[in-house]
Design an enzyme around this catalytic site. Structure first.
Site, PDB file in Angstrom:
ATOM      1  N   ASN A  66       0.779  -1.248  -0.004  1.00  0.00           N
ATOM      2  CA  ASN A  66      -0.148   0.049   0.068  1.00  0.00           C
ATOM      3  C   ASN A  66       0.958   1.150  -0.028  1.00  0.00           C
ATOM      4  OD1 ASN A  66       0.386   0.901   2.954  1.00  0.00           O
ATOM      5  ND2 ASN A  66      -0.234  -1.139   3.313  1.00  0.00           N
ATOM      6  N   ASP A 106      -4.552  -6.395   5.235  1.00  0.00           N
ATOM      7  CA  ASP A 106      -5.519  -7.039   5.849  1.00  0.00           C
ATOM      8  C   ASP A 106      -5.488  -8.580   5.401  1.00  0.00           C
ATOM      9  OD1 ASP A 106      -6.704  -5.176   7.605  1.00  0.00           O
ATOM     10  OD2 ASP A 106      -7.472  -4.006   5.714  1.00  0.00           O
ATOM     11  N   LYS A 161       8.375 -17.895  -9.501  1.00  0.00           N
ATOM     12  CA  LYS A 161       7.477 -16.850 -10.253  1.00  0.00           C
ATOM     13  C   LYS A 161       6.458 -17.263 -11.116  1.00  0.00           C
ATOM     14  CE  LYS A 161       8.296 -13.195 -13.430  1.00  0.00           C
ATOM     15  NZ  LYS A 161       9.062 -12.715 -14.614  1.00  0.00           N
ATOM     16  N   PHE A 202      -4.523   4.091  14.594  1.00  0.00           N
ATOM     17  CA  PHE A 202      -4.651   4.977  13.628  1.00  0.00           C
ATOM     18  C   PHE A 202      -5.819   4.481  12.765  1.00  0.00           C
ATOM     19  CE2 PHE A 202      -1.583   8.642  13.176  1.00  0.00           C
ATOM     20  CZ  PHE A 202      -0.978   8.439  14.320  1.00  0.00           C
ATOM     21  N   LYS A 210     -14.141   1.747  15.183  1.00  0.00           N
ATOM     22  CA  LYS A 210     -12.947   1.273  15.032  1.00  0.00           C
ATOM     23  C   LYS A 210     -12.139   1.064  16.531  1.00  0.00           C
ATOM     24  CE  LYS A 210     -10.806   1.128  11.040  1.00  0.00           C
ATOM     25  NZ  LYS A 210     -10.130   1.778   9.983  1.00  0.00           N
ATOM     26  N   LYS A 257     -11.320  -2.643  18.168  1.00  0.00           N
ATOM     27  CA  LYS A 257     -10.011  -3.146  18.365  1.00  0.00           C
ATOM     28  C   LYS A 257      -9.657  -3.204  19.824  1.00  0.00           C
ATOM     29  CE  LYS A 257      -8.678  -2.268  13.729  1.00  0.00           C
ATOM     30  NZ  LYS A 257      -7.550  -2.602  12.820  1.00  0.00           N
TER      31      LYS A 257
HETATM   32  N1  CTP Z   1      -4.047  -2.486  12.189  1.00  0.00           N
HETATM   33  C1  CTP Z   1      -3.109  -3.694  12.771  1.00  0.00           C
HETATM   34  N2  CTP Z   1      -3.194  -4.744  12.072  1.00  0.00           N
HETATM   35  C2  CTP Z   1      -3.897  -4.979  10.986  1.00  0.00           C
HETATM   36  C3  CTP Z   1      -4.842  -3.775  10.468  1.00  0.00           C
HETATM   37  C4  CTP Z   1      -4.719  -2.821  11.171  1.00  0.00           C
HETATM   38  O1  CTP Z   1      -2.597  -3.288  13.585  1.00  0.00           O
HETATM   39  N3  CTP Z   1      -4.007  -6.133  10.523  1.00  0.00           N
HETATM   40  C5  CTP Z   1      -4.041  -1.325  12.844  1.00  0.00           C
HETATM   41  C6  CTP Z   1      -3.412  -0.064  12.126  1.00  0.00           C
HETATM   42  O2  CTP Z   1      -2.012   0.107  12.453  1.00  0.00           O
HETATM   43  C7  CTP Z   1      -4.134   1.258  12.849  1.00  0.00           C
HETATM   44  C8  CTP Z   1      -5.653   0.509  12.851  1.00  0.00           C
HETATM   45  O3  CTP Z   1      -5.388  -0.907  13.186  1.00  0.00           O
HETATM   46  O4  CTP Z   1      -3.806   1.514  13.869  1.00  0.00           O
HETATM   47  C9  CTP Z   1      -6.476   0.955  12.052  1.00  0.00           C
HETATM   48  O5  CTP Z   1      -5.997   0.470  10.743  1.00  0.00           O
HETATM   49  P1  CTP Z   1      -7.015   0.648   9.407  1.00  0.00           P
HETATM   50  O6  CTP Z   1      -6.105   0.292   8.189  1.00  0.00           O
HETATM   51  O7  CTP Z   1      -7.594   1.931   9.456  1.00  0.00           O
HETATM   52  O8  CTP Z   1      -8.154  -0.322   9.763  1.00  0.00           O
HETATM   53  P2  CTP Z   1      -8.547  -1.860   9.356  1.00  0.00           P
HETATM   54  O9  CTP Z   1      -8.524  -2.521  10.609  1.00  0.00           O
HETATM   55  O10 CTP Z   1      -7.652  -2.346   8.486  1.00  0.00           O
HETATM   56  O11 CTP Z   1     -10.091  -1.470   8.891  1.00  0.00           O
HETATM   57  P3  CTP Z   1     -10.758  -1.140   7.601  1.00  0.00           P
HETATM   58  O12 CTP Z   1      -9.674  -1.624   6.506  1.00  0.00           O
HETATM   59  O13 CTP Z   1     -12.008  -1.933   7.409  1.00  0.00           O
HETATM   60  O14 CTP Z   1     -10.832   0.343   7.720  1.00  0.00           O
END
Ligand code: CTP
Length: 407
Positions: free
Chosen positions: A211, A279, A288, A326, A340, A344
């Site tokens: 990303n 995720d 490959k 975040f 969120k 979490k």
């Molecule tokens: N985070 C994490 N581990 C993951 C996904 C997210 O520790 N596998 C943490 C990120 O570092 C951040 C927070 O969770 O502090 C939110 O991340 P974000 O990408 O906004 O949320 P997601 O859980 O991925 O939810 P969504 O994609 O549905 O917005």
């Protein structure tokens, strides 16, 4: 005030079962390069011997207000002023009462009355003695005069009663002493974990899912935490940023590696999860993946990654005292971020709008809203470094206020 480079602590040891714990404290203070001189009260001497203190501190132990030898070598007034911090540990109800009233009938209380250096107190006593209105009034008086406190903690005590009154853990006292010695480093003695950057999830040996996270905000927070004196571990996904100075940086690639590295960094007091963790991952091909003209493009089967923030936030003995996540959102920012935080289980969420038009992802500025259990606080658009410093100032204030741990 101390003797130049070597910072020095004057430890006043009161009476009580917990007095034996000061021996470990002296050892730890010496490991930090601090000079430790000790005033042992008569009651304290019933629980620890001057010999053990002397052996561990490498200094003569002071106990007699009317000792001619002591007075000729180092008068009690000089003793009270020749340190950078006076630490009373353990502080009994009696010692607190005498400090609050300004009594000076022995060396310990004379030193405490005569000192012009900051004083830190670590109380330890029976729960009823601690909660008694007289003790609480004395504590309030001392606090109002600028005396700092560490503990007491709650738990089962030597007298078999349970509740607040137990001497704070040695680590907590040590951290409070380090902060007391460096007021400009409010997080001295605290351990912090920061996750930053993206993760890369391999598809095959040459391709990966990634990303746009640059890691900039996370690195800035790690640097601000270190500048405030915290012992920082930065767990970073692949970024183009160099390892910041003054901290331990662990480079990882995947979300699962990031979680392992975070677990290794525990226990810590503060965890700030800024990483844009993928995720999902795929079971990577060992070779490959080749295109074949007549076959359909390969389908990627996505498998869930662990949620690092949610894992760290689970209740338990290693849960950091303050966990900050975040929330990078592109719509309904506050609503998504608020749910969120609850989902979490973290304490605070820093929400931001990362829609392409904002220029935040990969940019040098950020515009965030800090969300905690009490509500939302919107911050103006700031440089990512300024956001980091503001957040760290909030962290320091939060940790300076006592928050009872759940039993
Ligand atoms: N985070 C994490 N581990 C993951 C996904 C997210 O520790 N596998 C943490 C990120 O570092 C951040 C927070 O969770 O502090 C939110 O991340 P974000 O990408 O906004 O949320 P997601 O859980 O991925 O939810 P969504 O994609 O549905 O917005």
């Amino acid at each position: 005030m101390g003797d130049g480079a070597t910072r020095s602590v004057l430890l006043v040891v009161g009476g009580g079962i917990a007095a034996y714990k000061t021996l470990e404290l002296i050892r730890r203070l010496r490991e930090h390069g601090l000079r430790v001189r000790t005033v042992l009260t008569d009651a304290g001497a019933r629980f620890v011997t001057p010999m053990s203190i002397q052996a561990l501190s490498g200094e003569r132990v002071f106990s007699d207000l009317f000792s001619l030898t002591d007075e000729s070598e180092m008068g009690h007034i000089a003793l009270s002023r020749s340190s950078n911090l006076v630490v009373v540990c353990p502080a009994t109800a009696d010692l607190l009462a005498r400090m609050a009233t300004g009594l000076a009938g022995d060396l310990a209380t004379t030193v405490l009355l005569a000192t012009d250096t900051p004083v830190l107190v670590a109380p330890a006593m029976n729960v009823r003695m601690w909660t008694h209105a007289a003790t609480q009034a004395n504590v309030a008086t001392l606090r109002a005069r600028g005396v700092a406190f560490v503990g007491p903690e709650s738990g089962l005590m030597a007298c078999n009663e349970s509740g607040p009154g137990r001497l704070a853990e040695t680590d907590a006292i040590l951290a409070a002493i380090l902060r007391g010695l460096s007021p400009d480093r409010p997080l001295a003695g605290r351990r912090a974990l920061v996750t930053a950057g993206p993760t890369h999830e391999p598809i095959d040996p040459v391709r990966y899912i990634a990303n746009r996270s640059s890691g900039m905000q996370g690195y800035a927070i790690a640097e601000a935490l270190a500048a405030a004196g915290a012992d920082v571990t930065l767990v970073s996904g692949p970024t183009t940023l160099p390892d910041p100075a003054g901290m331990h940086t662990v480079r990882v690639e995947t979300a699962r590696d990031m979680l392992d590295a975070c677990r290794h960094a525990l226990p810590c007091d503060i965890a700030v999860c800024t990483a844009a963790v993928a995720d999902w991952h795929v079971a990577p091909a060992t070779q490959k993946i080749k295109k074949t003209a007549d076959a359909a493009p390969p389908a990627l089967q996505l498998l869930p990654n662990p949620d690092i923030l949610a894992t760290l936030s689970q209740p338990g003995p290693t849960r950091p005292g303050l966990i900050i996540g975040f929330a990078a959102e592109t719509e309904h920012v506050l609503a998504h971020a608020t749910t969120k935080r609850e989902r979490k289980g973290c304490d605070w969420i820093v929400a931001n709008d990362v829609s392409p038009g904002t220029g935040i992802m990969g940019g040098t500025e950020n515009e965030v809203t800090l969300i905690d259990a009490a509500g939302c606080e919107h911050w103006p658009r700031l440089d990512k470094t300024q956001v980091a410093h503001r957040l760290v100032a909030r962290i320091a204030t939060f940790l300076q206020t006592p928050h009872p741990k759940p039993e």
